[in-house]
Scaffold this active site. Sequence first.
Site, PDB file in Angstrom:
ATOM      1  N   GLY A   1     -43.347 -13.599  63.899  1.00 46.70           N
ATOM      2  CA  GLY A   1     -42.777 -15.111  63.576  1.00 46.70           C
ATOM      3  C   GLY A   1     -43.617 -15.945  62.531  1.00 46.70           C
ATOM      4  N   CYS A   2     -43.969 -16.697  62.489  1.00 45.86           N
ATOM      5  CA  CYS A   2     -44.816 -17.748  60.693  1.00 45.86           C
ATOM      6  C   CYS A   2     -46.222 -17.096  61.303  1.00 45.86           C
ATOM      7  CB  CYS A   2     -44.761 -19.490  61.787  1.00 45.86           C
ATOM      8  SG  CYS A   2     -43.213 -19.077  61.891  1.00 45.86           S
ATOM      9  N   ALA A   3     -46.645 -16.391  61.646  1.00 48.15           N
ATOM     10  CA  ALA A   3     -48.063 -15.300  62.313  1.00 48.15           C
ATOM     11  C   ALA A   3     -48.575 -14.704  61.678  1.00 48.15           C
ATOM     12  CB  ALA A   3     -48.401 -15.880  63.639  1.00 48.15           C
TER      13      ALA A   3
END
Length: 355
Positions: free
Chosen positions: A138-140
């Site tokens: 995801g965002c990471a």
Amino acid sequence: MPSIVAVELAKLPYRVSQNEVMVAIKRMFQHRYEHIDRLLSIFEHDHIQSRSFVQPLDWYMQTHSFAEKNKLYIEHAVRYGKEAIERCLRRGNIGFEDIEAMFFISTTGIATPSIEARIMNELPFSVHMKRIPIWGLGCAGGAAGIARAVDYCRAYPKAKVLVLAVELCSLTFQMDDVSKSNLIGTSLFADGVGCACVVGDDVLQQNVVPQVIDMQSIFMCNTEDVMGWDIKDQGFYVVFSRHIPTMIRQSIGEIVELFLGRSGIKLSEIEHFVLHPGGKKVLDAYQDGLHIDEDKLAHAITVLRQYGNMSSVTVLAVLQRFLKQSMTPQGYGLMMAMGPGFSCELLLLKWGDRV
């Protein structure tokens, strides 16, 4: 120490204003929510002015099967992935045949063979190039992808490695999902495709580029319900906890200080904050938790305003702005992103004299 020599984004076909999206969402959901105007206020309080999508806005107003959306994911990922790669290699003055490995990062579609394999059929990479697809961060994912590329270049200091991040968040939109998470997602998430090039210490550098001094991954146990997907017959349904900003505000200061302490660096010594702008509340939480002025987040705020949250690609867009500055002051930088798990990826950067 390995260095990040170039970061570029693909130019996606449809730019829309935040107001245009809000009007479309109101038209779609006005008969499903009792107080739709009050709920739509989230579109006005998240710093976002415009976003990019791979399909025209009207397309999202119709029902599409998971199979149709995933087919489009593959087509657009290959097309715009190629564009981002070509831009990145031109920026770094690096040939296709020089790339030893490619890390492919995504969480918004499924493909086997994976996207980088399909791209290899259309761009002249070596048939011996190593492929490392990574799904689900995801965002990471953007920060994690850079970190894994650095790991590779530490082992092979002559290597030149690509990190390709593709997130077509708009293709995961669900018309039948009346949850608050889905509504928040429509106000935040956008499409983005970015590519970064990381090289080993033995690769000569002509420009001042950031070296990666240290990296750390942090996993927070029993927090899988904070962020992610519920996967159902119609595809991906967003899981997005309202507690994310609070979790960041309460934990980020200690996390960062302990990480920097491993290198003998204090938070006050960080000049450049390359942070993933998940949304206005996330940026506020960074500012409060790290006790930094808003001007330290100028690039992150600009990226959020112009692009929205492109999941893993967003932190690459922030890093690109630092690399494109005519003269980034020497000093330390902190690259950081948080994502499903719930987890955090941290990288300590240094502009200036080589370590």
